[in-house]
Scaffold this motif. Structure first.
Motif, PDB file in Angstrom:
ATOM      1  N   PRO A  86       0.604  -0.967   0.173  1.00 26.08           N
ATOM      2  CA  PRO A  86      -0.152  -0.025   0.239  1.00 26.08           C
ATOM      3  C   PRO A  86       1.176   1.378   0.099  1.00 26.08           C
ATOM      4  CG  PRO A  86      -0.064  -0.853   1.732  1.00 26.08           C
ATOM      5  CD  PRO A  86       1.132  -1.778   1.216  1.00 26.08           C
ATOM      6  N   HIS A  87       2.339   1.301  -0.586  1.00 25.13           N
ATOM      7  CA  HIS A  87       2.896   1.985  -0.574  1.00 25.13           C
ATOM      8  C   HIS A  87       2.415   3.376  -1.366  1.00 25.13           C
ATOM      9  CE1 HIS A  87       6.457   4.924  -0.610  1.00 25.13           C
ATOM     10  NE2 HIS A  87       7.578   4.013  -0.314  1.00 25.13           N
ATOM     11  N   PHE A  88       1.716   2.922  -2.479  1.00 24.46           N
ATOM     12  CA  PHE A  88       1.369   4.093  -3.203  1.00 24.46           C
ATOM     13  C   PHE A  88       0.557   4.948  -2.403  1.00 24.46           C
ATOM     14  CE2 PHE A  88      -1.160   6.459  -6.742  1.00 24.46           C
ATOM     15  CZ  PHE A  88      -0.675   7.134  -6.704  1.00 24.46           C
ATOM     16  N   VAL A  89      -0.686   4.031  -2.108  1.00 28.15           N
ATOM     17  CA  VAL A  89      -1.904   4.920  -1.751  1.00 28.15           C
ATOM     18  C   VAL A  89      -1.618   5.955  -0.481  1.00 28.15           C
ATOM     19  CG1 VAL A  89      -3.314   4.217  -2.997  1.00 28.15           C
ATOM     20  CG2 VAL A  89      -2.716   2.739  -0.956  1.00 28.15           C
ATOM     21  N   SER A  90      -0.630   5.355   0.582  1.00 30.25           N
ATOM     22  CA  SER A  90      -0.275   5.537   2.109  1.00 30.25           C
ATOM     23  C   SER A  90       0.753   6.710   2.150  1.00 30.25           C
ATOM     24  CB  SER A  90       0.131   4.236   2.933  1.00 30.25           C
ATOM     25  OG  SER A  90       0.390   5.017   4.559  1.00 30.25           O
ATOM     26  N   ALA A  91       1.483   6.480   1.565  1.00 34.01           N
ATOM     27  CA  ALA A  91       3.108   7.175   1.577  1.00 34.01           C
ATOM     28  C   ALA A  91       3.301   7.940   0.804  1.00 34.01           C
ATOM     29  CB  ALA A  91       4.173   5.932   0.978  1.00 34.01           C
ATOM     30  N   ALA A  92       2.599   7.962  -0.124  1.00 32.66           N
ATOM     31  CA  ALA A  92       2.525   8.951  -2.021  1.00 32.66           C
ATOM     32  C   ALA A  92       1.331   9.917  -1.308  1.00 32.66           C
ATOM     33  CB  ALA A  92       2.568   8.116  -3.292  1.00 32.66           C
ATOM     34  N   MET A  93       0.045   9.022  -1.233  1.00 35.54           N
ATOM     35  CA  MET A  93      -0.981  10.017  -2.208  1.00 35.54           C
ATOM     36  C   MET A  93      -1.776  10.348  -0.280  1.00 35.54           C
ATOM     37  SD  MET A  93      -1.199  10.525  -5.040  1.00 35.54           S
ATOM     38  CE  MET A  93      -2.680  11.286  -4.728  1.00 35.54           C
ATOM     39  N   GLY A  94      -1.544   9.489   0.339  1.00 31.67           N
ATOM     40  CA  GLY A  94      -2.369   9.802   2.063  1.00 31.67           C
ATOM     41  C   GLY A  94      -1.401  10.679   2.628  1.00 31.67           C
ATOM     42  N   ALA A  95       0.152  10.569   2.198  1.00 31.63           N
ATOM     43  CA  ALA A  95       0.768  11.726   2.812  1.00 31.63           C
ATOM     44  C   ALA A  95       0.906  12.425   2.546  1.00 31.63           C
ATOM     45  CB  ALA A  95       2.366  10.600   3.105  1.00 31.63           C
ATOM     46  N   GLY A  96       0.796  12.826   1.261  1.00 35.78           N
ATOM     47  CA  GLY A  96       1.189  13.792  -0.241  1.00 35.78           C
ATOM     48  C   GLY A  96       0.107  14.666   0.214  1.00 35.78           C
ATOM     49  N   VAL A  97      -1.068  14.308   0.284  1.00 34.28           N
ATOM     50  CA  VAL A  97      -2.048  15.500   0.816  1.00 34.28           C
ATOM     51  C   VAL A  97      -2.379  16.046   2.604  1.00 34.28           C
ATOM     52  CG1 VAL A  97      -3.343  14.247  -1.012  1.00 34.28           C
ATOM     53  CG2 VAL A  97      -3.983  13.852   1.591  1.00 34.28           C
ATOM     54  N   LEU A  98      -1.493  15.090   3.072  1.00 37.09           N
ATOM     55  CA  LEU A  98      -1.153  15.503   4.472  1.00 37.09           C
ATOM     56  C   LEU A  98      -0.133  16.907   4.682  1.00 37.09           C
ATOM     57  CD1 LEU A  98      -1.744  12.249   6.469  1.00 37.09           C
ATOM     58  CD2 LEU A  98      -3.501  14.184   7.001  1.00 37.09           C
ATOM     59  N   LEU A  99       0.328  16.908   3.910  1.00 37.60           N
ATOM     60  CA  LEU A  99       2.192  17.800   4.170  1.00 37.60           C
ATOM     61  C   LEU A  99       1.269  18.674   2.968  1.00 37.60           C
ATOM     62  CD1 LEU A  99       4.631  15.349   3.493  1.00 37.60           C
ATOM     63  CD2 LEU A  99       4.714  16.537   4.839  1.00 37.60           C
ATOM     64  N   ARG A 100       0.858  18.473   2.165  1.00 37.46           N
ATOM     65  CA  ARG A 100      -0.150  19.747   1.242  1.00 37.46           C
ATOM     66  C   ARG A 100      -0.764  20.866   1.817  1.00 37.46           C
ATOM     67  NH1 ARG A 100       1.650  16.973  -3.029  1.00 37.46           N
ATOM     68  NH2 ARG A 100       2.645  17.494  -4.499  1.00 37.46           N
ATOM     69  N   ALA A 101      -1.571  20.319   2.656  1.00 40.67           N
ATOM     70  CA  ALA A 101      -2.785  20.507   3.619  1.00 40.67           C
ATOM     71  C   ALA A 101      -2.974  20.712   4.466  1.00 40.67           C
ATOM     72  CB  ALA A 101      -4.417  20.400   1.993  1.00 40.67           C
ATOM     73  N   GLY A 102      -2.714  19.778   5.142  1.00 43.51           N
ATOM     74  CA  GLY A 102      -2.764  18.864   6.729  1.00 43.51           C
ATOM     75  C   GLY A 102      -2.925  20.805   7.447  1.00 43.51           C
ATOM     76  N   THR A 103      -3.600  20.221   8.327  1.00 43.37           N
ATOM     77  CA  THR A 103      -3.238  21.280  10.238  1.00 43.37           C
ATOM     78  C   THR A 103      -2.125  20.837  10.367  1.00 43.37           C
ATOM     79  OG1 THR A 103      -4.611  19.503  11.505  1.00 43.37           O
ATOM     80  CG2 THR A 103      -5.679  22.119   9.899  1.00 43.37           C
ATOM     81  N   GLU A 104      -1.092  21.397  11.482  1.00 43.31           N
ATOM     82  CA  GLU A 104      -0.027  20.701  12.319  1.00 43.31           C
ATOM     83  C   GLU A 104      -0.580  19.520  12.849  1.00 43.31           C
ATOM     84  OE1 GLU A 104       3.481  20.072  12.994  1.00 43.31           O
ATOM     85  OE2 GLU A 104       2.855  21.379  11.052  1.00 43.31           O
ATOM     86  N   GLU A 105      -1.609  19.246  13.207  1.00 43.20           N
ATOM     87  CA  GLU A 105      -1.474  18.925  14.365  1.00 43.20           C
ATOM     88  C   GLU A 105      -1.940  17.552  13.864  1.00 43.20           C
ATOM     89  OE1 GLU A 105      -3.474  21.704  14.466  1.00 43.20           O
ATOM     90  OE2 GLU A 105      -2.364  22.411  16.630  1.00 43.20           O
ATOM     91  N   GLN A 106      -2.340  17.592  12.226  1.00 39.98           N
ATOM     92  CA  GLN A 106      -2.532  16.454  11.846  1.00 39.98           C
ATOM     93  C   GLN A 106      -1.436  15.496  11.202  1.00 39.98           C
ATOM     94  OE1 GLN A 106      -5.220  18.016   8.606  1.00 39.98           O
ATOM     95  NE2 GLN A 106      -7.341  17.108   9.368  1.00 39.98           N
TER      96      GLN A 106
END
Length: 366
Positions: A86-106
């Motif tokens: 699940p590397h792509f959906v978790s580390a690339a896409m999931g982590a990617g959207v968090l890095l771009r738009a997530g709050t610091e808490e998220q």
């Protein structure tokens, strides 16, 4: 632009190849076809220990802070082995959207857990009979006090049964851009998972969301920013998918060339026949060209340049090349399964070429 890999990048590729050889062999890949989990836990643990999961995550959250170029190196090897993870959906896409738009808490809550492999994120985007544009997102998130209530159906959600959370695209208004991203617990009340059987044989799920209540803090980014965040993250993602496709195409070509050297017909190798040689020469040209295009896109992203055009070009050409090369490989291998004169090395290689076709079909639809 220098597309030669550094010694460190070459070492990274060799390390990933060794991990895949040990934990994602062809027998393992076959055994996991249509499996509801779909990936070997030993492989996932080893990737976490070697910090391959957090390769492109900033060091502030436990990652290695490497670029998309190193990511492309890793994904070529994952594609070469058809390694299920699940590397792509978790580390690339999931982590990617968090890095771009997530709050610091998220970010603080999720990114270190993603890097360690303790948490897996999956993405719920596509819907039945809907397209790939913003208009295709019809799942609805309705504000209710301090919460949102989500209703809708998502298709082709990878590794949903193993996910700690799903990144769900849902519509919060009637305007084209009124789309937000939400973190949803797949075990929450109102969430139903149903495995979908596909030609790729990887674990994909239909996810039904019926009155699923999430807090406002589960929204990633500001109101109405979801599609822009998703689109930006997908540009990085499709470069990685293109890399994965080229890794598979390169391996399919290598084993086919070897088979054409080993297999004899009319007292000479198959590769000596001009028609076969032309097929192989065309394939080498296509694979080399696609690999160069993929590296160029990854390099441009690593240099902070726009990949709005390069990323789709790389994805399109790489996946077409994967499909065409594996189709050609099947023709060259021909009736290998029924001929006793085939060498043992070529016989063991043949099913890998066949298996690639399902993967490239899925890749083309991603």
């Amino acid at each position: 632009m220098d597309l030669d890999l550094t010694p460190e990048q070459e070492m990274l590729r060799e390390m990933v190849r060794g991990v895949c050889s040990s934990y994602a062999s062809l027998d393992t890949v076959r055994a996991l076809e249509d499996d509801p989990v779909g990936f070997p836990t030993e492989l996932w643990k080893q990737m976490a220990e070697l910090d391959l999961i957090g390769l492109m995550v900033p060091s502030a959250y436990g990652g290695s802070d490497m670029s998309l170029l190193e990511g492309a190196c890793v994904y070529m090897e994952l594609g070469r082995a058809l390694a299920p993870s699940p590397h792509f959906v978790s580390a690339a896409m999931g982590a990617g959207v968090l890095l771009r738009a997530g709050t610091e808490e998220q970010k603080t809550e999720w990114l270190p857990r993603i890097v360690s492999g303790d948490a897996i994120l999956s993405t719920a985007w596509l819907e039945p009979r809907n397209g790939f544009s913003p208009a295709g997102v019809q799942a609805r998130a309705t504000a209710d006090g301090d919460d949102f209530v989500i209703d809708g159906v998502k298709w082709h959600v990878p590794f949903a049964s193993s996910a700690t959370a799903l990144v769900v695209l849902a519509r919060t208004g009637d305007g084209e851009g009124d789309i937000d991203l939400f973190l949803v617990d797949p075990a929450a009340a109102g969430v139903t998972l149903q495995q979908q059987m596909t030609i790729a044989s990887d674990p994909q799920y239909e996810v039904t969301l019926a009155g699923v209540r999430v807090p406002a803090s589960a929204r990633i980014g500001t109101a109405g920013s979801g599609w822009a965040t998703w689109q930006s993250t997908m540009l990085d993602g499709i470069v990685l998918l293109a890399s994965q496709a080229i890794g598979g195409a390169r391996y399919a070509l290598d084993i086919t060339v070897q088979y054409a050297k080993d297999r004899e017909q009319f007292d000479k190798p198959l590769g000596a026949f001009q028609a076969i040689a032309h097929y192989l020469a065309d394939a080498v040209t296509a694979v080399d060209g696609a690999e160069t295009l993929v590296y160029e896109a990854a390099w441009a992203r690593a240099e902070g340049r726009s990949i709005d055009q390069l990323a789709p070009m790389a994805k399109l050409f790489a996946c077409k090349t994967f499909r065409d090369v594996t189709a050609m490989a099947q023709q060259v291998f021909g009736g290998v399964g029924s001929r006793s004169s085939t060498t043992s090395s070529s016989t063991s290689a043949a099913p890998s070429s066949s298996r690639s076709r399902g993967t490239t079909t899925a890749c083309s639809k991603s």
